[in-house]
Design a protein around this motif. Structure first.
Motif, PDB file in Angstrom:
ATOM      1  N   ARG A  41      -2.373  10.588   4.710  1.00 20.43           N
ATOM      2  CA  ARG A  41      -3.175  11.751   4.322  1.00 20.43           C
ATOM      3  C   ARG A  41      -4.664  11.485   4.519  1.00 20.43           C
ATOM      4  NH1 ARG A  41       0.887  12.181   0.253  1.00 20.43           N
ATOM      5  NH2 ARG A  41      -0.344  10.888  -1.190  1.00 20.43           N
ATOM      6  N   GLU A  42      -5.071  10.234   4.331  1.00 17.23           N
ATOM      7  CA  GLU A  42      -6.478   9.886   4.512  1.00 17.23           C
ATOM      8  C   GLU A  42      -6.833   9.652   5.980  1.00 17.23           C
ATOM      9  OE1 GLU A  42      -7.097   6.454   2.142  1.00 17.23           O
ATOM     10  OE2 GLU A  42      -6.857   7.505   0.221  1.00 17.23           O
ATOM     11  N   GLY A  43      -5.842   9.708   6.889  1.00 18.58           N
ATOM     12  CA  GLY A  43      -6.095   9.504   8.307  1.00 18.58           C
ATOM     13  C   GLY A  43      -6.263   8.050   8.697  1.00 18.58           C
TER      14      GLY A  43
ATOM     15  N   ASP B 242       3.124   9.310  12.963  1.00 17.53           N
ATOM     16  CA  ASP B 242       4.293   9.045  13.803  1.00 17.53           C
ATOM     17  C   ASP B 242       4.774   7.604  13.643  1.00 17.53           C
ATOM     18  OD1 ASP B 242       2.013   8.059  14.949  1.00 17.53           O
ATOM     19  OD2 ASP B 242       2.248   9.089  16.881  1.00 17.53           O
ATOM     20  N   LEU B 243       3.853   6.651  13.491  1.00 21.57           N
ATOM     21  CA  LEU B 243       4.266   5.268  13.272  1.00 21.57           C
ATOM     22  C   LEU B 243       4.910   5.106  11.896  1.00 21.57           C
ATOM     23  CD1 LEU B 243       4.395   2.311  14.110  1.00 21.57           C
ATOM     24  CD2 LEU B 243       2.073   2.022  13.226  1.00 21.57           C
ATOM     25  N   PHE B 244       4.379   5.832  10.894  1.00 26.04           N
ATOM     26  CA  PHE B 244       4.951   5.761   9.553  1.00 26.04           C
ATOM     27  C   PHE B 244       6.416   6.180   9.582  1.00 26.04           C
ATOM     28  CE2 PHE B 244       5.853   8.264   5.625  1.00 26.04           C
ATOM     29  CZ  PHE B 244       6.014   7.191   4.778  1.00 26.04           C
TER      30      PHE B 244
ATOM     31  N   ARG C 246       0.830  -1.203   0.000  1.00 23.83           N
ATOM     32  CA  ARG C 246       0.000   0.000   0.000  1.00 23.83           C
ATOM     33  C   ARG C 246       0.868   1.257   0.000  1.00 23.83           C
ATOM     34  NH1 ARG C 246      -5.077  -1.284   2.271  1.00 23.83           N
ATOM     35  NH2 ARG C 246      -5.652   0.861   1.716  1.00 23.83           N
ATOM     36  N   ASP C 247       0.303   2.366  -0.427  1.00 24.60           N
ATOM     37  CA  ASP C 247       0.967   3.670  -0.355  1.00 24.60           C
ATOM     38  C   ASP C 247       0.680   4.253   1.028  1.00 24.60           C
ATOM     39  OD1 ASP C 247       1.900   6.239  -0.550  1.00 24.60           O
ATOM     40  OD2 ASP C 247       1.035   6.634  -2.525  1.00 24.60           O
TER      41      ASP C 247
END
Length: 626
Positions: free
Chosen positions: A472-474, A479-481, A465-466
């Motif tokens: 951006r979509e919530g 922070d985890l990213f 997945r992106d």
């Protein structure tokens, strides 16, 4: 000093022949022999026992099936008291006579096989036969138990079953009220790993067990017998031990379990009644059992290590075979793996489905500092949102319906190792929060629990997945990213790896042709052209499956495009150039993608880079889909 031959089994156990030094005693199937046998495997004159040069010996008389002494085939051999002679299925013991001696008549005497008591006619004292039969009964019983143990102990593939065999043998052999097997742990402390009888507390380590392990020799002690225990504790290292600590133990035998170069633990046997104290024979029996256990235990561990190393080697070879490619894109990935592996950094692997993200994670683990630890894989997309948290962090009994017992989570199982979270983009926000806290060094709790648990694991995550779009979509925590993407490795799709696709196809063809034993042996020129021309939306996984299908169904020497399910290059060139509207071209392309993904709309949306709602709208607009 006189000797006898005692029959141990058969229709007349207890038949005894006193040996006369002046004439030999014969053994055989003929009724005229001094010791006649009823076994069909015995010859008419099978063996002869005689007295020569001051010693008793047995000679095989060219029998058909041979004579064995202590399980070894013999032609002629000197005898010692306790030697076991085997002829066919009959067991005969050579014994020394004790007590008052009767005239050597050379005639058999018969004793009841149902009792250990016996008296010579006209005598008020225990007879020779009583002593002999008692001794022989113990020898036969111990031999039977030890033979059974030897037959079972080296067949075990599980440590618990191995220890259970040993305890069963000790219960049959020395009739202890309590048996405990103690092992020296990695911290140097003794821990009870198997027991029979009243439960043992690991923290209450018996003094005698410590002494037996410290001195690496067997100890037999009975309550009130302080002289023996004082002798045992003469060593300066044991001066602090108080003999009164072991004065109320009844009767105890402790024998060390030998290991390669050092003692690995001890067996503790106890009887509560001092009137029934252990004898020297009991100690000898326990020593033999402990020696058997030490050898079998080491063999089992060695076997398990070999199996584990073999499995790891097979996995390594398989992974190395799949992580092949001479393209610059793949060489860049392999270079990143070699530099990232030895660090403790969190890694995020990105790429389309089928590009080999899990293989990259395995390769990183193999060259990491955690290589000796566990490697745990969790596919986050395979669990419902309500179950993924329990899978990762575990749960306590009663935490939810169906949780009938405590279950360790995969993070706990991966302690001192690596955990690979595949499809991490499918994780719920609540679960993401707990993973983030763990990565930041905080303890976690099992579902329904209150105990704070800390683990040391290296985390590798992967997704097709992106994640930036999800942020951006919530739907994914920012922070985890950033915490996951300390180092990211982007795997290229197969159609961008130049001629790697041909190298992989050839490798898969060789593998499956060898495995199946039939099918095409090489790629045809047409197949090579078709493989290069195809875009492989399923990447390496799709290529692998296509080659397997071709090997199973192919009947020619060379693999053809039709075997792979791909169009021939010349057929594609001959296809008419139809004049299509934009909507018709779009609809045909959607049909093509849907066919390749077997109707998987989620995968189709990913390839077409459209939302699920848009796909449904376009499918509804096509009357063929209704």
């Amino acid at each position: 000093m006189s000797y006898s031959l005692l029959m141990l089994n058969g229709p007349s156990p207890g038949v005894t022949v006193r040996l006369d030094p002046t004439r030999p005693a014969t053994i055989g199937r003929h009724r005229s022999r001094e010791l006649p046998l009823d076994d069909e495997r015995a010859s008419r004159l099978h063996a002869r026992v005689g007295f020569t040069n001051g010693r008793w010996s047995i000679e095989d008389c060219d029998s058909r099936n041979g004579t064995r002494v202590n399980s070894q085939p013999i032609t002629e051999q000197f005898l010692e008291p306790g030697d076991l002679i085997r002829i066919g299925q009959r067991l005969i013991l050579f014994v020394e006579n004790v007590g008052a001696s009767d005239p050597a008549t050379g005639l058999p005497s018969i004793y009841k096989s149902t009792t250990l008591e016996g008296r010579t006619e006209g005598s008020e004292q225990p007879s020779l036969e009583r002593n002999v039969v008692r001794q022989i009964s113990r020898v036969v019983r111990d031999s039977t138990v030890l033979c059974r143990l030897a037959g079972q102990i080296h067949k075990q593939t599980d440590t618990n079953k191995l220890l259970r065999c040993v305890i069963d043998a000790l219960e049959d052999g020395i009739h202890a009220n309590r048996i405990a097997i103690w092992s020296i742990g990695v911290n140097g402390q003794l821990q009870c790993i198997e027991q029979s009888g009243p439960a043992v507390d690991d923290e209450d380590q018996p003094t005698l067990v410590k002494i037996a392990v410290e001195k690496n020799r067997p100890i037999r002690f009975s309550a009130g017998d302080t002289e023996d225990i004082d002798d045992v504790m003469m060593d300066d290292t044991l001066d602090s031990v108080d003999p009164s600590d072991v004065s109320q133990t009844g009767s105890v035998v402790c024998v060390p379990i030998p290991g390669s170069g050092s003692c690995r633990g001890a067996i503790e046997c106890q009887r509560y009644e001092i009137e029934d104290a252990f004898s020297g024979s009991d100690t000898d029996f326990a020593v033999i059992v402990a020696s058997q256990l030490g050898l079998a235990w080491e063999n089992l561990e060695y076997r398990q290590q070999l199996e584990q190393a073999n499995q790891q080697l097979r996995q390594r070879l398989a992974s190395q075979q799949l992580l092949v490619g001479s393209s610059s894109q793949m060489q860049n990935v392999l270079d990143q793996i070699s530099r990232v592996g030895p660090t403790n950094s969190t890694v995020l692997i990105l790429g389309q489905s089928g590009t080999g993200k899990e293989l990259v994670a395995q390769a990183i683990h193999r060259i990491s500092r955690q290589e000796a630890g566990p490697y745990i894989t969790v596919n986050c997309a395979a669990f419902a949102e309500s179950l993924l948290e329990s899978e990762l962090f575990g749960h306590e009994a009663g935490a939810f319906t169906g949780a009938d017992r405590r279950r360790l989570g995969q993070f706990e199982r991966a302690h001192h190792g690596t955990i690979f979270l595949d499809e991490v983009g499918e994780m719920s926000l609540a679960c993401q929060a707990k993973v983030l806290r763990l990565l930041e060094g905080h303890p976690f709790q099992r579902v329904g629990g209150h105990e704070a648990i800390r683990v040391e694991v290296r985390l590798i995550a992967a997704t097709h997945r992106d994640l930036e779009e999800l942020v951006r979509e919530g739907r994914f925590r920012q922070d985890l990213f950033y915490r996951l993407r300390v180092i990211d490795i982007q795997l290229p799709p197969l159609h961008k790896r130049d001629d790697d696709v041909i190298e992989l196809a050839s490798m898969f063809l060789e593998h499956y042709q060898r495995e199946v034993g039939q099918g095409p042996r090489r790629l045809s020129a047409e197949a090579i052209a078709a493989i290069r021309a195809y875009t492989w939306p399923g990447n390496v996984r799709e290529l692998k499956n296509a080659v397997e299908r071709a090997v199973v169904l192919g009947i020619e020497e060379e693999l053809q495009p039709a075997d792979l399910g791909l169009p021939r290059k010349d057929e594609a060139q001959r296809a008419p150039n139809e004049m299509l509207t934009l909507r018709e071209a779009e609809q045909r392309h959607i049909d093509f993608v849907m066919g390749k993904v077997n109707g998987n709309k989620t995968e189709a949306c990913r390839i077409l880079k459209i939302s699920r709602g848009t796909l449904y709208t376009k499918l509804d607009a096509d009357p063929r889909q209704n």
